[in-house]
Design a protein around this motif. Structure first.
Motif, short mmCIF file in Angstrom:
data_model
loop_
_atom_site.label_atom_id
_atom_site.label_comp_id
_atom_site.label_asym_id
_atom_site.label_seq_id
_atom_site.Cartn_x
_atom_site.Cartn_y
_atom_site.Cartn_z
N MET A 75 55.76 19.91 45.03
CA MET A 75 54.86 20.50 44.07
C MET A 75 54.29 21.80 44.66
SD MET A 75 51.59 18.72 42.36
CE MET A 75 50.33 19.69 41.67
N THR A 76 54.33 22.85 43.92
CA THR A 76 53.81 24.14 44.34
C THR A 76 52.36 24.27 43.89
OG1 THR A 76 56.01 25.08 44.05
CG2 THR A 76 54.18 26.62 44.22
N ARG A 77 51.51 24.77 44.77
CA ARG A 77 50.12 24.99 44.39
C ARG A 77 49.88 26.47 44.22
NH1 ARG A 77 46.85 26.55 48.51
NH2 ARG A 77 47.77 26.50 50.57
N ASN A 78 48.90 26.80 43.40
CA ASN A 78 48.54 28.21 43.19
C ASN A 78 47.80 28.72 44.42
OD1 ASN A 78 49.59 28.34 40.59
ND2 ASN A 78 47.70 27.53 39.69
N ILE A 79 48.11 29.95 44.80
CA ILE A 79 47.44 30.59 45.93
C ILE A 79 46.49 31.63 45.37
CG2 ILE A 79 47.78 32.02 47.97
CD1 ILE A 79 50.39 30.57 48.44
N SER A 80 45.23 31.51 45.76
CA SER A 80 44.19 32.41 45.24
C SER A 80 44.25 33.78 45.91
CB SER A 80 42.81 31.79 45.49
OG SER A 80 42.55 31.76 46.89
N ALA A 81 43.50 34.72 45.34
CA ALA A 81 43.41 36.06 45.93
C ALA A 81 42.79 35.99 47.33
CB ALA A 81 42.59 36.96 45.02
N SER A 82 41.81 35.12 47.50
CA SER A 82 41.18 34.98 48.82
C SER A 82 42.18 34.44 49.84
CB SER A 82 39.98 34.03 48.74
OG SER A 82 38.96 34.57 47.93
N GLU A 83 42.97 33.46 49.45
CA GLU A 83 43.96 32.89 50.37
C GLU A 83 45.02 33.93 50.72
OE1 GLU A 83 46.64 28.82 50.83
OE2 GLU A 83 45.53 29.17 48.99
N THR A 84 45.41 34.74 49.75
CA THR A 84 46.37 35.82 50.01
C THR A 84 45.79 36.81 51.01
OG1 THR A 84 47.35 35.58 47.82
CG2 THR A 84 47.70 37.69 48.94
N ALA A 85 44.52 37.18 50.83
CA ALA A 85 43.87 38.10 51.78
C ALA A 85 43.80 37.50 53.17
CB ALA A 85 42.46 38.45 51.28
#
Length: 151
Positions: free
Chosen positions: A1-11
């Motif tokens: 299962m793939t989870r969404n990665i937030s903008a904060s996590e990307t940063a």
């Protein structure tokens, strides 16, 4: 299962990648040619967390950091590897608008991923130890009085 990665996590992933690259450059200057990264970075988690913490603050994203850590010598705390062995270790918890994340750029010394950024509730391999001990040890890293490897 793939989870969404937030903008904060990307940063945070961008900061972690940059920090690991810079840390490896520095450590490689003192290592024998061909030494695996996981060996080069063994025992550098305290320095890595202080470095990552500085980069997060310099990013001016408004994230707040707390260095976490633990040692099996003091309590059952630290990083739990895939075999269930607990290792003394430091990492960062980063509070962001999208939640609180674990950041670790040296878990591969315990056969973990080289760069870990994930929500705290997914970081079951991390067990926080006594925060007063962690803060004392990290303060020693910050002021240059931490013991070197082998001491």
């Amino acid at each position: 299962m793939t989870r969404n990665i937030s903008a904060s996590e990307t940063a945070l992933l961008e900061i972690a990648n940059s920090a690991r690259t810079d840390l490896l450059k520095t450590c490689n200057e003192h290592a024998k040619h061909g030494t695996p990264d996981s060996v080069i970075l063994k025992g550098t988690c305290g320095y890595a967390t202080v470095f990552c913490e500085s980069l997060i603050q310099l990013s001016k994203k408004g994230f707040t950091t707390t260095v976490r850590g633990g040692s099996p010598e003091n309590e059952p705390a630290g990083y739990i590897d895939s075999k269930g062995t607990i290792h003394g270790h430091f990492w960062i918890e980063v509070a962001t608008p999208d939640g609180t994340f674990i950041m670790d750029i040296t878990a591969d010394q315990f056969d973990g991923e080289p760069i870990i950024v994930l929500p705290c509730d997914l970081g079951t391999q991390y067990v926080k130890g006594d925060q007063a001990i962690t803060e004392h040890m990290i303060e020693m890293v910050r002021n240059g009085t931490a013991p070197t490897l082998g001491e």
